[in-house]
Design a protein around this motif. Structure first.
Motif, short mmCIF file in Angstrom:
data_model
loop_
_atom_site.label_atom_id
_atom_site.label_comp_id
_atom_site.label_asym_id
_atom_site.label_seq_id
_atom_site.Cartn_x
_atom_site.Cartn_y
_atom_site.Cartn_z
N ASP A 28 0.21 -3.98 -0.04
CA ASP A 28 -0.97 -3.99 -0.93
C ASP A 28 -0.53 -2.70 -2.13
O ASP A 28 -0.46 -1.96 -1.90
CB ASP A 28 -2.31 -3.34 -0.39
CG ASP A 28 -3.25 -3.19 -1.33
OD1 ASP A 28 -3.09 -3.41 -2.39
OD2 ASP A 28 -4.52 -2.85 -0.75
N ASN A 29 -0.15 -3.50 -3.26
CA ASN A 29 0.44 -2.70 -4.31
C ASN A 29 -0.79 -2.83 -5.53
O ASN A 29 -0.25 -3.11 -6.49
CB ASN A 29 1.65 -3.43 -4.82
CG ASN A 29 2.41 -2.55 -5.80
OD1 ASN A 29 1.92 -1.27 -6.19
ND2 ASN A 29 3.38 -3.10 -6.49
N THR A 30 -1.70 -2.73 -5.12
CA THR A 30 -2.95 -2.57 -6.14
C THR A 30 -3.55 -1.12 -6.39
O THR A 30 -3.23 -0.39 -5.33
CB THR A 30 -4.13 -3.28 -5.65
OG1 THR A 30 -4.92 -2.85 -4.53
CG2 THR A 30 -3.88 -4.81 -5.56
N LYS A 31 -4.42 -0.77 -7.10
CA LYS A 31 -5.05 0.51 -7.17
C LYS A 31 -5.96 0.84 -6.25
O LYS A 31 -6.58 1.98 -6.07
CB LYS A 31 -5.50 0.84 -8.83
CG LYS A 31 -6.65 -0.19 -9.11
CD LYS A 31 -7.20 -0.20 -10.52
CE LYS A 31 -8.26 -0.93 -10.77
NZ LYS A 31 -8.78 -0.81 -12.22
N GLY A 32 -6.65 -0.26 -5.57
CA GLY A 32 -7.46 -0.09 -4.42
C GLY A 32 -6.80 0.40 -3.28
O GLY A 32 -7.46 0.88 -2.52
N ASN A 33 -5.34 0.62 -3.25
CA ASN A 33 -4.70 1.08 -2.10
C ASN A 33 -4.64 2.56 -2.11
O ASN A 33 -3.85 3.13 -3.25
CB ASN A 33 -3.41 0.55 -1.88
CG ASN A 33 -2.39 1.14 -0.68
OD1 ASN A 33 -3.02 2.22 -0.10
ND2 ASN A 33 -1.21 0.71 -0.55
N PRO A 34 -5.46 3.45 -1.68
CA PRO A 34 -5.46 4.91 -1.86
C PRO A 34 -4.05 5.41 -1.44
O PRO A 34 -3.67 6.68 -1.91
CB PRO A 34 -6.56 5.52 -0.72
CG PRO A 34 -6.56 4.46 0.31
CD PRO A 34 -6.15 3.15 -0.55
N ASN A 35 -3.12 4.80 -0.93
CA ASN A 35 -1.75 5.49 -0.53
C ASN A 35 -0.78 5.01 -1.71
O ASN A 35 0.40 5.20 -1.54
CB ASN A 35 -1.25 5.18 0.86
CG ASN A 35 -2.26 5.52 2.07
OD1 ASN A 35 -2.56 6.69 1.92
ND2 ASN A 35 -2.53 4.62 2.96
N ASN A 36 -1.23 4.09 -2.49
CA ASN A 36 -0.03 3.66 -3.56
C ASN A 36 0.53 4.99 -4.23
O ASN A 36 -0.48 5.78 -4.86
CB ASN A 36 -0.96 2.78 -4.43
CG ASN A 36 0.07 1.84 -5.17
OD1 ASN A 36 1.16 2.56 -5.55
ND2 ASN A 36 -0.26 0.94 -5.62
N PRO A 37 1.90 5.07 -4.27
CA PRO A 37 2.32 6.42 -4.88
C PRO A 37 2.21 6.25 -6.48
O PRO A 37 2.75 7.32 -7.00
CB PRO A 37 3.60 6.59 -4.23
CG PRO A 37 4.12 4.95 -3.98
CD PRO A 37 2.74 4.37 -3.38
N PHE A 38 1.91 5.18 -7.05
CA PHE A 38 2.12 5.07 -8.40
C PHE A 38 0.77 4.76 -8.80
O PHE A 38 -0.02 3.82 -8.70
CB PHE A 38 3.10 3.83 -8.78
CG PHE A 38 4.52 4.28 -8.26
CD1 PHE A 38 5.32 5.03 -8.83
CD2 PHE A 38 4.99 3.34 -7.25
CE1 PHE A 38 6.66 5.38 -8.26
CE2 PHE A 38 6.33 3.68 -6.76
CZ PHE A 38 6.96 4.63 -7.14
N SER A 39 0.44 5.41 -10.11
CA SER A 39 -0.55 4.99 -11.27
C SER A 39 -0.19 5.16 -12.52
O SER A 39 -0.20 6.47 -12.99
CB SER A 39 -1.84 6.09 -10.64
OG SER A 39 -2.92 5.65 -11.26
#
Length: 465
Positions: A413-424
């Motif tokens: 899950d490489n979306t902004k909805g993934n709270p663990n995504n390290p990139f924004s």
């Protein structure tokens, strides 16, 4: 079975269809019979046994739980948190789907346990009669397994600078013991669980006449890329004559949440010579914004007998025997599934499996199709959690015949909805030149096994001591 469309269809079915009792290795942990809760529920009589069995081993001083749950006052203080994590199924942490397959040491609350805790909280979370208060279990200090026979510690505290970067080191933990011993397993105990991403370790063993001073040299050096010659020189790993000592691979490994797999006497293990060193050829500290210290320890458990059967290991995916399809690159703002498969070249008795992804992991499923076209469930993790990556040990050896094909599907899950995504904002993420950084991605399925012997399917792995 190697047709791509058929593979895709099989995996989609496996990911989305609840397993029947026939497909599952054993029956579900959910209560199948109706039950009636007591009219008045108290901590001492009803709730304490549930907490002590499922929570306190980690939620006690010195262990991984962020707060203790060892008595009524501590549980009462955290009652709102307990209600939430039980209701959402977050705790106890057990990512594997118990309707799909079963393993040793499952941390799963039954429906009755969940309803008991919920009802107790609704009734005011009363303590109850002191006469019904159970004794707190005796847990081994400093271990999730048992009292170790030997404890080794990093020679010094390591300071991880708060620079928000990944750090990779090679470390040497030397030792001398009175006599040679057979080792059952080594438990790595993180000194600081917040920053250790993974550990892979060898055992270096010396003959007495080959190495006079095992403490000579540095104890830690950066993990040099390209060549390890400079690291070996600084660590002084070689024998006194410059030759290389015996190195036993994979004697200790760690991922977040992991405790080592332990097998019955005679299966696995190795000989620990009187002189030697644990060599962490790869210890990865994750990024931190503040300075933090670590001084991890190694709990060593001796075996009663020499190993009769040597354990083998292989892996699918990154650095493994099978390629990932398509190539592991996840576009921004995308949820994407990747596949890998491998056909066994010999009859195997599977012991332990370990799925591995990083922060973008979302779902993971693996199963086998036998030459007779029978489906055997291996593992399904419907909600991937990077913090809990167990070595899942089967309750009995799981036998797979030569020609069986293992299929894996992993969703990221490489979306902004993934709270663990390290990139924004989100960006392309994938495997990058062998990187093990948490901000890059990996897809691995590691399998520990024995070459099959008649009767393996009847050997229980549930009671190793």
């Amino acid at each position: 079975m190697k047709n791509s469309f058929l593979l895709f269809l099989l995996i989609i079915i496996a990911c989305n269809r609840p397993a029947s009792n026939k497909e599952s290795n054993t029956s579900s942990h959910s209560d199948t019979a109706t039950f009636q809760l007591p009219a008045a529920i108290s901590f001492n009589e009803h709730v304490a046994p549930i907490i002590y069995k499922n929570c306190s081993n980690c939620h006690r001083p010195g262990e991984s739980g962020p707060f203790p749950l060892t008595n009524y006052a501590e549980v009462y203080r955290k009652k709102k948190t307990i209600e939430k994590v039980v209701r959402l199924g977050i705790m106890p942490p057990w990512p594997a789907d118990a309707s799909y397959s079963h393993f040793v040491g499952e941390l799963i609350l039954s429906d009755r346990d969940k309803k008991m805790i919920t009802a107790w909280l609704k009734q005011g979370a009363k303590e109850g009669s002191a006469k019904l208060k159970p004794n707190f279990p005796i847990f081994p200090k400093g271990s999730q397994i048992a009292k170790p026979d030997l404890v080794l510690k990093m020679p010094k505290k390591y300071l991880l600078k708060g620079d928000n970067k990944d750090h990779y080191w090679i470390m040497k933990i030397p030792f001398e013991i009175p006599k040679n011993q057979y080792v059952k397993t080594i438990e790595f105990v993180p000194g600081n669980r917040k920053i250790i991403h993974h550990v892979n370790g060898y055992m270096v063993v010396y003959d007495d006449h080959q190495k006079k001073n095992v403490w000579d040299g540095e104890w830690m050096v950066p993990n040099y890329e390209g060549s390890l010659a400079a690291a070996w020189e600084k660590l002084k790993i070689t024998n006194d004559d410059g030759s290389f000592p015996l190195r036993i691979p994979s004697v200790t490994n760690y991922l977040p949440g992991v405790t080592p797999a332990i097998y019955p006497n005679g299966i696995g293990g190795f000989e620990m010579k009187r002189k030697g060193a644990i060599l962490l050829y790869d210890i990865h500290y994750g990024p931190t914004p503040i300075d933090l210290y670590d001084q991890s320890t190694f709990n060593i458990f001796f075996a009663k007998e020499a190993p009769k059967r040597r354990i083998k290991e292989f892996q699918l995916g990154n650095y493994g025997l099978s390629k990932i399809t398509p190539a592991l690159m996840i576009p921004p703002d995308t949820i994407k599934t990747f596949y890998t498969q491998y056909t066994l070249q010999e009859d195997m008795s599977l012991l332990t499996i370990n799925p591995h992804m990083h922060l973008l992991g979302k779902e993971f499923v693996a199963y086998a199709i036998t030459p007779e076209n029978k489906k055997i469930n291996l593992i399904r993790i419907p909600k991937w959690d990077f913090r809990w990556q167990y070595f899942y040990t089967f309750q009995k050896m799981l036998v797979l015949k030569k020609g069986s094909t293992i299929y894996v599907a992993a969703t990221f899950d490489n979306t902004k909805g993934n709270p663990n995504n390290p990139f924004s904002p989100t960006k392309w993420v994938g495997e990058r030149n062998g990187s093990m950084s948490t901000k890059d991605e990996m897809l691995q399925f590691i399998i520990t096994y024995l070459p099959y012997q008649a009767g393996d399917e009847n050997i229980s792995l549930a009671k190793p001591f």
